[in-house]
Design an enzyme around this catalytic site. Structure first.
Site, PDB file in Angstrom:
ATOM      1  N   SER A  60       0.826  -1.215  -0.036  1.00  9.68           N
ATOM      2  CA  SER A  60       0.134  -0.159  -0.008  1.00  9.68           C
ATOM      3  C   SER A  60       0.867   1.193   0.060  1.00  9.68           C
ATOM      4  O   SER A  60       2.135   0.985   0.035  1.00  9.68           O
ATOM      5  CB  SER A  60      -1.067   0.124   1.312  1.00  9.68           C
ATOM      6  OG  SER A  60      -0.077   0.227   2.306  1.00  9.68           O
ATOM      7  N   GLY A  61       0.530   2.394  -0.228  1.00  8.91           N
ATOM      8  CA  GLY A  61       1.017   3.492  -0.253  1.00  8.91           C
ATOM      9  C   GLY A  61       0.969   4.390   1.164  1.00  8.91           C
ATOM     10  O   GLY A  61       1.258   5.476   1.130  1.00  8.91           O
TER      11      GLY A  61
END
Length: 202
Positions: A60-61
């Site tokens: 994920s970011g």
């Protein structure tokens, strides 16, 4: 005593010999590079575990830009008692899920006296994580990040990617074995030929 090259076979033997030498040297260089790549890949993906380092892929970011999505991170085992505010940690969310976030608060004595917990937050997230991280669930701290390599490693570690990696690895090893054998055989034949020529001259 020497003999000059004469047409139409001017120096053809010498040229052929030079070509063979060039091919032999090239094959040896290629083989060395292949072996080096295979060894480095094995150390980078498997050998590091012997030094208390684990590999994870950023999915994920939440920690961008420091840890972009798809990055491969090397996480070194760390004593939770040595961690401090501002450190980035990788920890277990569940038996099969991990996360990598930054410590924003160290909470000693939680969940019980003598233990430690951490409040964490993703750099790109607006809010802190909902729950505390028990120190016993901390895996370690990231020591190396390689962008975009994580997804590739994930594919290699799971079928059918693992089958493809094994096939390629086997093919490379076979190539090295065959070319080494050919080079060795040519060298032995050349040596035998030279010995025979020397014997005939005598």
């Amino acid at each position: 005593m020497t003999e000059k090259c004469r047409p139409p076979f001017s120096c053809l033997d010498n040229q052929e010999e030079n070509v063979k030498k060039a091919i032999t040297i090239t094959l040896k260089i290629i083989n060395t590079l292949i072996v080096l790549i295979v060894v480095l890949a094995a150390v980078a993906l498997v050998g590091v575990k012997f030094f208390g380092i684990h590999l994870y892929t950023v999915l994920s970011g939440s920690m961008e830009p420091e840890y972009p999505t798809g990055s491969l991170i090397y996480v070194k085992e760390t004593d939770p008692q040595e961690l401090k505010e501002g450190d980035v940690i990788t920890f277990m969310l569940s038996e099969s899920t991990t996360a990598t976030h930054r410590i924003v608060e160290v909470i000693p004595g939680e969940p019980s006296p003598g233990q430690i917990s951490f409040r964490t937050k993703g750099d790109a997230n607006e809010y802190e994580d909902a729950g505390l991280v028990d120190g016993r669930n901390v895996i370690g701290t990231p020591v190396l990040t390689i962008p975009k390599l994580g997804f590739t490693v994930n594919k290699i570690q799971t079928p059918p990617g693992s089958y493809g990696a094994l096939t390629i690895g086997g093919a490379l090893i076979l190539f090295v074995f065959i070319t080494d054998s050919l080079v060795s055989d040519k060298g032995e034949k050349k040596e035998d030929k030279k010995k025979k020529e020397d014997s005939d001259k005598e």
